[in-house]
Scaffold this active site. Structure first.
Site, PDB file in Angstrom:
ATOM      1  CG  HIS A  79      30.304 -18.846 -89.295  1.00 20.94           C
ATOM      2  ND1 HIS A  79      30.361 -17.547 -89.741  1.00 20.94           N
ATOM      3  CD2 HIS A  79      31.574 -19.212 -89.042  1.00 20.94           C
ATOM      4  CE1 HIS A  79      31.611 -17.147 -89.782  1.00 20.94           C
ATOM      5  NE2 HIS A  79      32.377 -18.132 -89.358  1.00 20.94           N
ATOM      6  CB  CYS A  82      32.884 -16.029 -86.735  1.00 16.68           C
ATOM      7  SG  CYS A  82      34.350 -17.045 -86.615  1.00 16.68           S
ATOM      8  CD  GLU A 102      26.814 -17.129 -90.626  1.00  9.97           C
ATOM      9  OE1 GLU A 102      26.464 -17.148 -89.424  1.00  9.97           O
ATOM     10  OE2 GLU A 102      27.965 -16.862 -90.998  1.00  9.97           O
TER      11      GLU A 102
HETATM   12  N1  GLN Z   1      39.570 -14.507 -88.573  1.00  5.86           N
HETATM   13  C1  GLN Z   1      38.930 -15.020 -87.414  1.00  5.86           C
HETATM   14  C2  GLN Z   1      39.498 -16.351 -86.973  1.00  5.86           C
HETATM   15  O1  GLN Z   1      40.115 -17.030 -87.748  1.00  5.86           O
HETATM   16  C3  GLN Z   1      37.428 -15.129 -87.622  1.00  5.86           C
HETATM   17  C4  GLN Z   1      37.054 -16.171 -88.640  1.00  5.86           C
HETATM   18  C5  GLN Z   1      35.634 -16.046 -89.131  1.00  5.86           C
HETATM   19  O2  GLN Z   1      34.993 -15.025 -88.977  1.00  5.86           O
HETATM   20  N2  GLN Z   1      35.152 -17.099 -89.761  1.00  5.86           N
HETATM   21  O3  GLN Z   1      39.333 -16.738 -85.860  1.00  5.86           O
END
Ligand code: GLN
Length: 533
Positions: free
Chosen positions: A508, A383, A510
């Site tokens: 994600h 992400c 994970e």
């Molecule tokens: N801050 C980033 C976004 O909002 C990444 C979010 C995250 O890593 N879950 O896109």
């Protein structure tokens, strides 16, 4: 069959692993072939975890259905290997907003609305409906917090009432401390806590004792004597090598037999094949004979390991599959802003930059990514990690010096990462791009395809920013591979390096990793690390 209930309470103090105990009970019943469902009650007045800081509360877990829930849901899903829904998460915030909405609709006309009976009845109805709609044989309810907290008191009273209507077993998870000077396990905190529970009209059927070392026979007898709990239901749960061993330890102590008897459940045969498979995996976690892979996790919340618990677990699962043991180096990304990345990163076999929010520590993560790319250290960006992978590439390969994200510099002209149009102006809970989204893998000659072996994959998301298509041409021209997009091709979901193992995903993965089904990108990362050993 009418749903039956197991209620897991915590006494003495928090942090004893009620989540692991609840998950182990779920696992045991699942191994007997029962359809089980967890429910977690959290007393806070937030609607859900979405607006909580992972640094204080631990990781925000996301389900397929977009729910942002407590990290215990990660434990339930990992133990059960089952996708859950947000209905299993009951919070003070959800309950109070629902009852006030009902009151405004005039559903209680003429009455003064009270916690007992109105809220308690609403909770019981919710549990009954959930049991019915999910055809659950048993619902295991974990009550967040500790007995004696103000926040969960009405919920515990509701559990007492639940037991009047339905077959319900109560478990108290407690702590048995050991003073190193005396070398003796102490029962007094549990005795006192038990009195508090009894005063609420609940007599627990099991005591599960957390302790450093195995519970001595003497202590077990003493606890049984003072609490009225049958001695073979005073259960030892001392520190083990891995939490995945807890269901096996409970089985060894006969918790299954006692539980089935108390719940009046008739199936008496455990699924031996499934159990053997599980045991084999757990033994692989414990076995020390494998090679060690040293993985650096470069994040901004590393002081609280709970912030990245799913990443840690996903590495463990992938390690079992790849037959390697994992050593994690937790690296506070800010340290890479003032010290030479070489000296901090040079022992690593693989690097992960996990998810995160806000500006702090970002430059350190970018330094780590540059290091991984230049030194060809296998890299996985999750992400935020993918977004920074794009920024690093833009700055250092494409020569777009000030490449940035509007999350860190709202005025930047080099907005390689930019806000998703639908996200402009929304900053409150439950509004990000959340939950399961499908991703189309570009072609078979990609790290993504070699990992997943599928052309369409589904993973969970939680983000507000995305790779800006305006810069895609420049990035691609300089060799960055776009290996995954949304099904309509509009958003970039995965990017890769050409010359070495490096992949970033907007998802994600994970969050869907299980001991039985490790996340493919984590397995590929470890395989790449193994090759370069
Ligand atoms: N801050 C980033 C976004 O909002 C990444 C979010 C995250 O890593 N879950 O896109």
């Amino acid at each position: 069959m009418l749903t039956k209930f197991v209620v897991v309470l915590g006494s003495v103090m928090s942090g004893l692993g009620k989540g692991v105990t609840s998950s182990s009970i779920l696992k045991i019943l699942d191994l007997y072939g029962y359809n089980v469902l967890p429910v977690k009650f959290d007393g806070y007045l937030n609607y859900d975890c979405g607006t909580m800081n992972p640094y204080r509360h631990g990781e925000v877990f996301v389900l397929d259905d977009k729910s942002e829930v407590d990290m215990d849901f990660g434990t339930y899903e990992r133990f059960l290997d089952k996708d859950l829904t947000g209905e299993s998460s009951i919070t003070g915030g959800k309950l109070f907003s629902e009852i006030i909405e009902k009151e405004r609709r005039g559903e209680f006309l003429g009455q003064d609305v009270q916690i007992i009976p109105h809220l308690s009845e609403m909770i019981i109805k919710k549990l009954e409906n959930l049991g019915k709609s999910k055809r659950a044989d048993v619902i295991v309810i974990e009550v967040g917090g500790t007995v004696g907290d103000i926040e969960n008191s009405y919920f515990i009273e509701t559990m007492r009432q639940l037991a009047l209507k339905h077959k319900t077993v109560f478990i108290d998870v407690t702590y048995v401390p050991e003073l190193s000077v005396v070398g003796e396990q102490k029962t007094k905190p549990t005795q006192n806590a038990f009195r508090n529970i009894m005063a609420l009209g609940i007599a627990p059927d099991f005591i599960i004792c957390r302790s450093e070392r195995a519970l001595s026979e003497n202590v077990r007898s003493k606890l049984a004597l003072y609490t009225n709990v049958n001695k073979n239901r005073v259960v030892d749960n001392h520190d083990l090598d891995t939490v995945y061993e807890v269901p096996l330890s409970l089985l060894r102590q006969g918790v299954d037999k006692e539980l089935l008897k108390l719940l009046d459940l008739k199936k008496s045969k455990i699924n031996k094949k499934k159990l053997a498979l599980y045991e084999e995996k757990v033994n692989r976690i414990i076995s020390d004979g494998n090679r060690y892979i040293r993985v650096g996790i470069v994040g901004k919340y590393v002081d609280l390991k709970d912030s990245y618990v799913s990443v840690k677990e996903a590495l463990l699962h992938a390690g079992v599959k790849s037959e390697v043991n994992i050593n994690i180096d937790w690296i506070e990304s800010e340290t890479l802003e003032h010290s030479d990345p070489n000296s901090v990163l040079d022992k690593l076999d693989a690097i992960i930059v996990p998810g995160g929010f806000g500006k702090r520590g970002i430059e350190g993560m970018i330094n780590a990514i540059k290091y991984a790319r230049e030194k060809k250290v296998p890299f996985l960006g999750l992400c935020l990690g993918m977004q920074l992978m794009a920024i690093e590439y833009a700055r250092n390969v494409c020569g777009i010096k000030n490449a940035d994200s509007t999350e860190f510099d709202p005025k930047t002209k080099k907005n390689v990462i930019d806000i998703i149009p639908e996200q402009i102006g929304v900053k409150y809970g439950g509004t990000m791009r959340l939950g399961a989204w499908k991703c189309k893998i570009a072609n078979k000659d990609t790290i993504a395809y070699r990992a997943y072996r599928k052309t369409v994959v589904s993973e969970r998301h939680r983000h507000r920013y995305e790779l800006n298509n305006k810069f895609l041409g420049d990035l691609k021209k300089k060799g960055l591979v776009v290996s995954g997009t949304t099904m309509d091709g509009k958003l970039t979901e995965m990017i890769e390096w050409k010359d070495s193992f490096g992949i970033g995903t907007q998802a994600h993965p994970e969050l869907k990793s299980r001991l039985e089904k490790p996340a493919p990108l984590f397995v590929s990362l470890l395989e790449a690390a193994k090759e370069s050993l």
